[in-house]
Design an enzyme around this catalytic site. Structure first.
Site, PDB file in Angstrom:
ATOM      1  N   ASP A 271       0.873  -1.167   0.000  1.00  0.00           N
ATOM      2  CA  ASP A 271       0.000   0.000   0.000  1.00  0.00           C
ATOM      3  C   ASP A 271       0.919   1.228   0.000  1.00  0.00           C
ATOM      4  O   ASP A 271       2.135   1.122   0.255  1.00  0.00           O
ATOM      5  CB  ASP A 271      -0.952   0.003   1.204  1.00  0.00           C
ATOM      6  CG  ASP A 271      -2.157   0.928   0.961  1.00  0.00           C
ATOM      7  OD1 ASP A 271      -2.103   1.760   0.018  1.00  0.00           O
ATOM      8  OD2 ASP A 271      -3.148   0.841   1.707  1.00  0.00           O
TER       9      ASP A 271
HETATM   10  C1  BGC Z   1      -5.083   3.292   0.113  1.00  0.00           C
HETATM   11  C2  BGC Z   1      -5.189   2.310  -1.028  1.00  0.00           C
HETATM   12  C3  BGC Z   1      -5.042   3.052  -2.334  1.00  0.00           C
HETATM   13  C4  BGC Z   1      -3.709   3.748  -2.337  1.00  0.00           C
HETATM   14  C5  BGC Z   1      -3.420   4.520  -3.598  1.00  0.00           C
HETATM   15  C6  BGC Z   1      -3.880   4.203   0.023  1.00  0.00           C
HETATM   16  O1  BGC Z   1      -4.042   5.278   0.872  1.00  0.00           O
HETATM   17  O2  BGC Z   1      -5.076   2.590   1.334  1.00  0.00           O
HETATM   18  O3  BGC Z   1      -6.414   1.643  -0.972  1.00  0.00           O
HETATM   19  O4  BGC Z   1      -5.206   2.207  -3.416  1.00  0.00           O
HETATM   20  O5  BGC Z   1      -3.684   4.693  -1.275  1.00  0.00           O
HETATM   21  O6  BGC Z   1      -4.185   5.671  -3.659  1.00  0.00           O
END
Ligand code: BGC
Length: 707
Positions: A271
């Protein structure tokens, strides 16, 4: 041959390759997606490219670029690959998305939130929904979607519940496998996120989920397993620690559980900004650090000092290249011809809302409203907006429909509209529709209780007018206990998408008969819930990202000491009566259940039991019923939930019509996870099959015995 769990309750021994199946709504059963290029072939290609790369080029591919891209290697004609956020459709971020790709995609459909999709209990819709999102990806030249989200609803306060599929692993699994295939059928990679036990957004980069092995296997992993078995090509690890190890850099989580136990063989990504130990990331089985190499900044030094070696880097790069090559992701170009499909996508969004909105209360059958010669007042601060969840899941949408307009189209002069209404206006109306809601987002949790001002408003309107109907827009459960019995009706409309207000208006006025059911329990008070007490002592919820405080604070433990007793499993074990049970939802018609039969009352572990029963529409309107099948283990060597969902079917019936529903159960449906055996175990003995209209309304049961 491998065994797959297919359409609700149906187990078949076969691999059905989607390309041989009918699409979307015609589909009988689901399914597994195979990429256009096989794992073996893609590995040969990836190996050959890795052989040609310099170490620097390889290292560059272990991290992302420009927030949402992989790195390119122009010398070898490897383009950068774009990943678009999800989960209510495609999150278009104009500042990033158009850097490389042709800006064909000026808009994307704002679909209902996934928790609404789960409330449809209709896996075919999960396929259609994801297929529509996938077509939009292809229209915009987007090879990877950062969804679906599938963490289990453990806490009603979790800010991201709207992005997930509710509290039950079986329901979530059946929806997810269909979602994955529907999406990937368009050539778009599905990313299962966030692995694993990521069930709160309260300082999510500092939470440590303490979960035992049985619970992980029975509750938090099945939806991932279902997505993997359906052929998902990517997994995103989570922010939190699992039992003290950061998921994004844990060998146990990524290699041990995800790859070896669950059999995932494609791309794993972190993530965004979630790892800190470069060597740990490289050794864990992780493939790429997103959005950039930060923990991996000193990879060269790690190699020079012998902490990791070049073969570790080769493994990461091979996995990335293999996955993208297998899906032809390097060749994805915008396809403007798919822009013509947007009308269909709007229809899919609306049909999802039509099936997923849940009618929770309808005293004296106040709904559907009598629409002629009545004066109906529409009020509340949500009547002129399209309610939706925020963060990565945000989607702007287009052709927005708000409730004020949707109802005006139907009620015309009979409708009075006032966002804030005076006492007198409320009193003189024949009925009042009050539209309230919450804004849920990633990055923080939201209180179960509504703001005081909203509760006061509901109580005031209810006191002034006995015919008050509350329409709730929220992404999760809220505390309804102070007012639910003071209003005549409650419609749980979730975040219904850009045009979902049309479905709300149709339900209010009887054009549509509601058929959604809750994919989670709504408790009376948050303290009743299994996760209550998860906030560290003395701490309180905050609003917004609060990154500085997050950065500064210590890791805190979230102890899943309820074990497998999550959602209805908890309330039933503890004998706590929730306000609205899992699987509950009203209709404007009524159904009867009868004639429960099982093909064999005694079965061995190789048998499939066929369970059938009859549902009849005993009312006066056409409607759809979601029949649910639970199993109850009468005697086990471990403590098991009172009930576990193991089958369901949504059946549409005309007045007076009956249909026989047939569901199948195999050994795995009677099993629990044994940490000692490291396997699923079905213990011989008696089980009860319980069939009903919700988890707290079992109408038929029968005993069977595993011998
Ligand atoms: C989130 C993810 C997301 C990623 C990219 C993170 O803050 O937890 O679900 O895909 O950012 O934006």
């Amino acid at each position: 041959m491998m065994k797959f769990k297919l359409y609700p309750g149906l187990t078949v021994i076969a691999i059905i390759i989607l390309s041989q199946c009918k699409t979307g709504t015609e589909m009988e059963e689901t399914i597994r997606y195979e990429p256009p290029v096989s794992f073996e072939e893609a590995t040969i290609w990836a190996d050959s490219i890795v052989d040609l790369m310099t170490l620097d080029e390889k290292i560059s591919l272990t991290g992302g670029n420009l927030i949402f891209y992989t790195n390119a290697v122009p010398r070898l004609d490897i383009p950068a690959v774009f990943m678009a956020d999800a989960t209510q459709g495609i999150h278009i971020r104009k500042e990033f998305d158009t850097i490389k790709y042709n800006p064909t995609l000026q808009k994307s459909t704002a679909f209902p939130s996934p928790i609404l999709l789960a409330s449809t209990w209709n896996p075919v819709l999960a396929y259609d929904y994801a297929n529509a999102v996938g077509e939009e990806c292809r229209a915009g030249g987007i090879p990877v979607l950062l969804g679906p989200g599938m963490n289990i609803y453990r806490l009603s306060q979790c800010g991201r519940n709207f992005e997930y599929f509710g509290e039950d692993p079986y329901l979530a699994s059946r929806m997810i496998e269909n979602y994955v295939v529907g999406l990937q059928k368009t050539g778009t990679i599905a990313t299962l996120k966030h692995f694993v036990a990521n069930n709160t957004d309260y300082f999510r980069r500092k939470s440590n989920s303490i979960v035992d092995e049985r619970t992980l296997n029975e509750i938090y992993m099945p939806a991932f397993k279902a997505g993997i078995d359906a052929g998902a090509m990517a997994v995103m690890t989570s922010y939190n620690q699992l039992n003290g190890e950061w998921c994004g850099q844990s060998y146990h989580v990524i290699t041990g559980i995800l790859r070896e136990q669950l059999g995932f063989k494609w791309l794993v990504m972190t993530d965004w900004w979630s790892v800190n130990d470069g060597a740990g990331v490289i050794k864990s089985g992780q493939d790429i650090e997103m959005p950039a190499r930060e923990a991996l900044e000193y990879t060269q030094e790690l190699i020079d000092s012998g902490v990791v070696n070049e073969a570790d880097i080769d493994r990461m790069v091979t996995s990335l290249l293999r996955t993208l090559y297998a899906m032809n992701s390097f060749k994805v170009k915008p396809d403007p011809t798919l822009l013509t499909r947007f009308a269909h996508h709007e229809e899919v969004a609306l049909n999802t809302a039509r099936e997923g909105i849940v009618l929770l209360r309808n005293e004296n059958n106040i709904l559907p409203l009598e629409v002629t010669s009545k004066k109906i007042l529409l009020t509340g601060d949500y009547i002129n907006k399209v309610a939706a969840g925020g963060g990565a899941a945000e989607v702007e949408g287009y052709n927005h429909v708000v409730l004020a307009n949707a109802l005006k189209n139907i009620l015309a002069a009979n409708l009075m509209i006032a966002e804030t209404a005076a006492d007198e206006e409320i009193k003189v109306a024949d009925a009042v529709i009050l539209n309230i809601g919450t804004y849920d987002s990633e990055g923080y949790d939201r209180p179960f209780e509504l703001p005081d001002s909203t509760e006061k408003l509901i109580l005031r309107v209810a006191a002034l007018n006995p015919n008050t109907v509350v329409v709730v827009n929220s992404g999760s459960g809220i505390d309804l206990s102070n007012w639910y019995d003071k209003v005549s009706a409650i419609i749980y409309a979730w975040y219904p998408g850009q045009n979902g207000a049309t479905a709300v208006a149709e339900i209010l006025t009887g054009i549509l008969n509601p058929s959604g059911k809750l994919p989670m329990t709504i408790e009376r008070k948050f303290k009743d819930s299994p996760g209550y007490g998860y906030l560290p002592e003395g701490e309180e919820l905050y609003v917004g990202w609060n990154s500085e405080a997050e950065e500064a604070r210590e890791v805190y433990d979230v102890i899943y000491d309820e074990g497998v007793f999550v959602g209805y499993r908890w309330y039933e074990k503890k004998n706590i009566k929730p306000l609205f049970a899992f699987g509950f939802g009203l209709s404007y018609t009524s159904f009867s259940y009868s004639d429960l039969k099982v093909s064999n009352e005694q079965f061995t572990s190789g048998d499939i039991i066929e369970v059938s029963f009859v549902i009849k529409n005993t009312g006066e309107r056409t409607g759809a019923e979601i029949a649910q099948l639970y199993i109850h283990d009468t005697e086990a060597s471990v403590e098991r939930p009172v009930k576990e969902l193991k089958g369901f079917k949504k059946v549409k019936l005309n007045p007076g019509e009956s249909k026989t529903v047939t569901l199948q159960l195999g050994k795995e449906d009677f099993s629990f996870w044994s940490p000692e055996a490291k396997d699923w175990i079905a213990e011989p003995g008696k089980f009860e099959i319980r069939v009903g209209s919700s988890s707290d309304n079992i109408l038929l049961n029968k005993e069977v015995e595993l011998i």
